[in-house]
Write a protein that holds these residues in place. Structure first.
Motif, PDB file in Angstrom:
ATOM      1  N   GLU A  61       6.567   3.279   5.636  1.00 13.08           N
ATOM      2  CA  GLU A  61       7.785   3.188   6.546  1.00 13.08           C
ATOM      3  C   GLU A  61       8.793   3.449   5.096  1.00 13.08           C
ATOM      4  O   GLU A  61       8.770   2.798   4.073  1.00 13.08           O
ATOM      5  CB  GLU A  61       8.131   2.022   7.130  1.00 13.08           C
ATOM      6  CG  GLU A  61       7.132   1.694   8.409  1.00 13.08           C
ATOM      7  CD  GLU A  61       7.623   0.562   9.153  1.00 13.08           C
ATOM      8  OE1 GLU A  61       8.567  -0.480   8.553  1.00 13.08           O
ATOM      9  OE2 GLU A  61       6.870   0.042  10.100  1.00 13.08           O
ATOM     10  N   LYS A  62       9.786   3.957   5.525  1.00 11.47           N
ATOM     11  CA  LYS A  62      10.834   4.259   4.586  1.00 11.47           C
ATOM     12  C   LYS A  62      11.545   2.901   4.429  1.00 11.47           C
ATOM     13  O   LYS A  62      11.865   2.223   5.323  1.00 11.47           O
ATOM     14  CB  LYS A  62      11.677   5.473   5.015  1.00 11.47           C
ATOM     15  CG  LYS A  62      10.934   6.785   5.158  1.00 11.47           C
ATOM     16  CD  LYS A  62      10.106   7.039   3.665  1.00 11.47           C
ATOM     17  CE  LYS A  62       9.417   8.489   4.191  1.00 11.47           C
ATOM     18  NZ  LYS A  62       8.726   8.937   2.845  1.00 11.47           N
ATOM     19  N   SER A  63      12.024   2.787   3.116  1.00 14.14           N
ATOM     20  CA  SER A  63      12.966   1.641   2.923  1.00 14.14           C
ATOM     21  C   SER A  63      14.438   1.861   3.389  1.00 14.14           C
ATOM     22  O   SER A  63      14.808   2.989   3.565  1.00 14.14           O
ATOM     23  CB  SER A  63      13.072   1.196   1.274  1.00 14.14           C
ATOM     24  OG  SER A  63      13.542   2.492   0.522  1.00 14.14           O
ATOM     25  N   LYS A  64      15.252   0.949   3.483  1.00 15.32           N
ATOM     26  CA  LYS A  64      16.379   1.059   3.934  1.00 15.32           C
ATOM     27  C   LYS A  64      17.324   1.769   3.059  1.00 15.32           C
ATOM     28  O   LYS A  64      18.348   2.328   3.599  1.00 15.32           O
ATOM     29  CB  LYS A  64      17.056  -0.653   4.204  1.00 15.32           C
ATOM     30  CG  LYS A  64      16.357  -1.270   5.186  1.00 15.32           C
ATOM     31  CD  LYS A  64      16.738  -2.784   5.499  1.00 15.32           C
ATOM     32  CE  LYS A  64      16.048  -3.467   6.462  1.00 15.32           C
ATOM     33  NZ  LYS A  64      16.829  -4.992   6.838  1.00 15.32           N
ATOM     34  N   ASP A  65      17.250   1.824   1.832  1.00 14.33           N
ATOM     35  CA  ASP A  65      18.054   2.370   0.784  1.00 14.33           C
ATOM     36  C   ASP A  65      17.426   3.564   0.249  1.00 14.33           C
ATOM     37  O   ASP A  65      17.744   4.195  -0.675  1.00 14.33           O
ATOM     38  CB  ASP A  65      18.246   1.559  -0.351  1.00 14.33           C
ATOM     39  CG  ASP A  65      17.082   0.934  -1.233  1.00 14.33           C
ATOM     40  OD1 ASP A  65      16.014   1.200  -0.326  1.00 14.33           O
ATOM     41  OD2 ASP A  65      17.190   0.284  -2.130  1.00 14.33           O
ATOM     42  N   ALA A  66      16.429   4.219   1.123  1.00  8.55           N
ATOM     43  CA  ALA A  66      15.823   5.554   1.128  1.00  8.55           C
ATOM     44  C   ALA A  66      16.910   6.560   0.694  1.00  8.55           C
ATOM     45  O   ALA A  66      17.867   6.608   1.586  1.00  8.55           O
ATOM     46  CB  ALA A  66      14.709   5.721   1.951  1.00  8.55           C
ATOM     47  N   ASN A  79       6.258   8.547  -0.438  1.00  5.53           N
ATOM     48  CA  ASN A  79       7.302   7.840  -1.274  1.00  5.53           C
ATOM     49  C   ASN A  79       8.141   7.146  -0.141  1.00  5.53           C
ATOM     50  O   ASN A  79       8.773   7.651   0.554  1.00  5.53           O
ATOM     51  CB  ASN A  79       8.135   8.939  -1.933  1.00  5.53           C
ATOM     52  CG  ASN A  79       8.987   8.640  -2.879  1.00  5.53           C
ATOM     53  OD1 ASN A  79       9.684   7.389  -2.871  1.00  5.53           O
ATOM     54  ND2 ASN A  79       9.271   9.633  -3.925  1.00  5.53           N
ATOM     55  N   GLU A  80       8.319   5.819  -0.362  1.00  3.31           N
ATOM     56  CA  GLU A  80       9.292   5.030   0.192  1.00  3.31           C
ATOM     57  C   GLU A  80      10.439   5.269   0.282  1.00  3.31           C
ATOM     58  O   GLU A  80      11.503   4.800   1.153  1.00  3.31           O
ATOM     59  CB  GLU A  80       8.742   3.505   0.199  1.00  3.31           C
ATOM     60  CG  GLU A  80       7.183   3.397   0.688  1.00  3.31           C
ATOM     61  CD  GLU A  80       7.003   1.782   0.648  1.00  3.31           C
ATOM     62  OE1 GLU A  80       7.950   0.996   0.020  1.00  3.31           O
ATOM     63  OE2 GLU A  80       5.839   1.391   0.695  1.00  3.31           O
ATOM     64  N   GLY A  81      11.115   5.793  -1.064  1.00  4.94           N
ATOM     65  CA  GLY A  81      12.386   5.875  -1.499  1.00  4.94           C
ATOM     66  C   GLY A  81      13.010   6.908  -1.047  1.00  4.94           C
ATOM     67  O   GLY A  81      14.247   7.179  -1.398  1.00  4.94           O
ATOM     68  N   SER A 104      13.472   9.927   2.130  1.00  2.00           N
ATOM     69  CA  SER A 104      13.255  10.384   3.395  1.00  2.00           C
ATOM     70  C   SER A 104      13.801  12.027   3.772  1.00  2.00           C
ATOM     71  O   SER A 104      14.693  12.207   3.237  1.00  2.00           O
ATOM     72  CB  SER A 104      14.208   9.333   4.516  1.00  2.00           C
ATOM     73  OG  SER A 104      14.093   9.912   5.621  1.00  2.00           O
TER      74      SER A 104
END
Length: 455
Positions: free
Chosen positions: A104-109, A134-136, A138
């Motif tokens: 899952e992508k991070s909130k600050d991606a 890469n989670e960072g 999107s």
């Protein structure tokens, strides 16, 4: 007696032949009875002398016609010890291999906004796979397959792009257009044919307008050029359009990505198959010679990712004042002063671009007080090694002192005495080379004296 004996012998021979014939007939009749008798009678009948003389000793079971799909007769239970029932072995079920879960992508991606036509959709698909782990980062695809910059009545990017940027707030905007733009433009006086002077001027204005919208939003721009196509006329037009895209991206300090070389052979001809991102030969284009395969999507993303990483990587450029205006802080050191670089992984896609080899992540513009290796070599005669006597040590003063020194001569003297040669021929070590500051002051002083003498 002689005649009587002959008669008696002849009658005996006739009786023997008759007896033999009777035996043959009896054997034939016995065989016929054996064939037509029932199985039970054949099994109960004892063996006779005829069986032993003429065969028939083997009691063969007669051929029985079994009706199709009939059940075999049930076997009677044997009086012996009961046997253990065995079950048929069932093959073990194959383990179900679950597909690797996409993190899952991070909130600050950081968001990569991809806009354009059907080729931009292929690019977005490849970028999603490239940044899947890469989670960072999107990837957001906002494409319209049949769109372009000509048919604004179908989809007007000059009106849609600004709201898309405001809604998604991307870290970088990736544009790929042009595959649908080989058609006349509606002008004030009617249709304007492709590549005419009026068409070129209007299309260039629309390209600059798209680049200006991205610049006004203070978001970095990455414009990906069009690849070649199967049809020569179409590829020729793409070469012209790619030049307009390159100029528009450079006007707003954006990045232009040229993908042309990845989809042609050594003679610059169109190819259906070629090396993929893993180096293996794969099919890059579909049979229509226009659209991309999955491997072609990955290759488009391979070229674009190197430019996108500059804006979404963790060690990307730092903006002044925390604003994403694309301006970079000056570095503390210049890339020219670097004498070594950090190791680069062999599987790094940036390896072929040579973006971060010598000097690491140093930026293009910077100031430093340290002299570069070139200045050290040209101005002061010092190399990068600073090891006396090594091949890259170009310190002229040190070498002249070594030649003139009596304590540490650099060559084997043999029968030549350096002192004697120096005294007889008057050889003196060369004077020390003046520094650059001394040379500037001397020139300035000479110019002033010359100016006074003219007065």
């Amino acid at each position: 007696m002689g005649r009587a004996g002959e008669t008696l012998g002849g009658s005996r021979r006739r009786r023997g032949s008759i007896a033999t014939a009777l035996l043959v007939m009896l054997a034939f009749l016995a065989g016929d009875l054996l064939v037509h008798s029932s199985p039970a009678q054949a099994q109960q009948r004892p063996r006779t002398i005829l069986d032993m003389l003429f065969g028939g000793g083997e009691r063969r079971q007669p051929y029985r016609v079994v009706p199709r799909y009939s059940k075999p007769p049930a076997r009677a239970a044997s009086p012996g010890p009961a046997r253990r029932k065995t079950r048929a072995r069932k093959s073990a079920p194959k383990p179900v291999v679950a597909a690797p879960a996409t993190p899952e992508k991070s909130k600050d991606a950081k968001t990569v906004l991809v806009v354009g036509d059907f080729l931009a959709a292929s690019l977005a698909s490849g970028l999603k796979d490239a940044y899947g782990d890469n989670e960072g980062v999107s990837v957001k695809s906002a494409v319209s397959g049949s769109s372009g910059l000509v048919r604004q009545d179908h989809y007007d990017w000059s009106k849609e792009l600004g709201p898309l940027i405001d809604a998604d707030k991307p870290a970088v905007v990736v544009v790929m257009l042009g595959a649908n733009d080989r058609q006349p433009i509606d002008g004030p006086s009617g249709k304007v044919s492709v590549r005419s002077p009026e068409w070129n001027a209007e299309y260039e204005r629309r390209v600059d307008e798209i680049a200006g919208i991205v610049e006004k939003s203070k978001v970095p721009l990455v414009w990906v050029g069009a690849p070649p196509f199967k049809f020569d006329r179409m590829s020729e037009d793409m070469v012209y359009l790619n030049d307009l895209y390159r100029q528009a991206a450079q006007k707003v300090s954006g990045e232009y990505v040229d993908v042309w070389e990845g989809f042609v052979d050594e003679t610059d001809g169109f190819i259906y198959s070629g090396p993929g991102v893993d180096g293996q030969t794969v099919q890059l284009r579909n049979s229509d010679g226009i659209s991309m395969t999955d491997a072609g999507d990955d290759k488009l993303a391979f070229f674009a990712k190197k430019a996108i990483d500059r804006f979404v990587s963790a060690d990307g450029p730092v903006a002044l004042g925390g604003q994403p205006d694309g301006m970079q802080l000056p570095p503390l050191a210049n890339a020219a002063t670097a004498v070594r670089s950090p190791p680069v992984a062999l599987d790094d896609p940036s390896l072929d671009g040579g973006e971060s080899l010598l000097g690491g992540n140093a930026t293009r513009i910077g100031m430093t007080l340290e002299a570069s290796p070139r200045d050290k070599l040209v101005l002061t005669g010092r190399g990068t090694g600073h090891v006396d006597g090594r091949a890259d040590d170009f310190a002229w003063n040190d070498k002249s002192g070594a030649v003139a020194s009596d304590d540490q001569p650099v060559a084997y003297r043999g029968s030549i005495d350096l002192k004697k040669v120096r005294k007889e021929q008057g050889i003196k070590p060369p004077e020390a080379m003046p520094t650059i500051l001394d040379a500037i002051m001397d020139d300035w002083s000479n110019d002033n004296q010359a100016a006074k003498g003219d007065k």
